[in-house]
Design an enzyme around this catalytic site. Structure first.
Site, PDB file in Angstrom:
ATOM      1  N   LYS A  66      -8.815  -8.634   2.563  1.00 42.63           N
ATOM      2  CA  LYS A  66      -8.708  -7.358   1.841  1.00 42.63           C
ATOM      3  C   LYS A  66      -8.277  -7.587   0.392  1.00 42.63           C
ATOM      4  O   LYS A  66      -8.873  -7.032  -0.538  1.00 42.63           O
ATOM      5  CB  LYS A  66      -7.717  -6.426   2.546  1.00 42.63           C
ATOM      6  CG  LYS A  66      -7.791  -5.014   1.992  1.00 42.63           C
ATOM      7  CD  LYS A  66      -6.817  -4.100   2.658  1.00 42.63           C
ATOM      8  CE  LYS A  66      -5.598  -3.968   1.778  1.00 42.63           C
ATOM      9  NZ  LYS A  66      -4.477  -3.312   2.383  1.00 42.63           N
ATOM     10  N   ASP A  80      -7.905   0.190   2.712  1.00 42.25           N
ATOM     11  CA  ASP A  80      -6.451   0.333   2.782  1.00 42.25           C
ATOM     12  C   ASP A  80      -6.148   1.626   3.546  1.00 42.25           C
ATOM     13  O   ASP A  80      -7.046   2.262   4.097  1.00 42.25           O
ATOM     14  CB  ASP A  80      -5.827   0.323   1.371  1.00 42.25           C
ATOM     15  CG  ASP A  80      -6.182   1.576   0.580  1.00 42.25           C
ATOM     16  OD1 ASP A  80      -6.948   2.437   1.090  1.00 42.25           O
ATOM     17  OD2 ASP A  80      -5.700   1.712  -0.555  1.00 42.25           O
TER      18      ASP A  80
END
Ligand code: SF4
Length: 215
Positions: free
Chosen positions: A123, A141
């Site tokens: 990420k 997120d």
């Protein structure tokens, strides 16, 4: 929960791309080095908090060379208002060491190379690539996860599955969609008291106001 139809996905995509075409991260940075550190520090921590921490950190350690030889306790003190600061301090020093030893002091702007740095997961690597290079990548997120579920774009239980679903459904303009989903979730489609009636431009596509969280 109802899923967004193909037509709805296309209209939602267009609305995000149009509204957020110029959107960038709210993290403050002046170089790839500063960006990677700011993104790494922002895991489980707000961008606002990170922006309060980084000026002193970057002043004392302006590049990978200085951070690589930093005193661990000193770095911990500088970032101690950030969640998980003990691990983050160790990781950013280790990251700087690898950047010095393997990449001649330059942050490698490549997804696969980035994830070899300490504290940089998929990420974080994707967020750095999206922000710095405008790469056609998605990163999920807490905001992107919640918004995707409320709009019926994903019914997946994890962030990584949601990322794959969004990539499959949107295919292009992923960097703008990522930035847009984050900002829309942070300021309009908030976890508590979303601004449905006053600010939401996607009301007609909303499938639920539940506060979805990734497992
Ligand atoms: S109507 Fe409310 S919950 Fe639904 S997408 Fe808009 S802001 Fe989010």
């Amino acid at each position: 929960m109802k899923k967004a139809s193909k037509k709805e996905i296309s209209v939602i995509k267009e609305a995000f791309v149009e509204r957020y075409s110029e959107a960038v991260t709210e993290l403050h940075y002046n170089s790839a080095y500063e960006l990677v550190i700011a993104v790494a520090l922002s895991a489980q921590c707000t961008d606002k908090r990170v922006n309060l921490i980084t000026p002193a950190l970057f002043k004392k350690y302006p590049d990978a060379a200085s951070l690589a030889v930093a005193d661990l306790d000193d770095v911990k003190v500088l970032i101690n208002s950030c969640s998980f600061f003990n691990n983050k301090a160790k990781n950013i020093i280790a990251m700087a060491n690898r950047v010095m030893n393997v990449y001649e002091g330059e942050i490698p702007m490549d997804e696969k190379e980035l994830i070899t740095l300490a504290g940089v997961g998929q990420k974080t690597a994707n967020v750095v690539m999206i922000e710095y290079t405008g790469a056609n990548l998605m990163a999920v997120d807490t905001h992107v996860f919640r918004v995707s579920h409320r709009l019926g774009l994903s019914s997946d239980e994890t962030a990584s599955k949601t990322e794959a679903t969004l990539v499959k459904k949107f295919q292009t303009n992923l960097h703008q969609l990522h930035q847009g989903l984050v900002l829309f979730g942070r300021y309009i489609c908030t976890a508590k008291n979303p601004k449905c009636e006053t600010e939401c431009f996607l009301r007609e596509f909303c499938k639920s106001k539940e506060s979805f969280k990734a497992r």
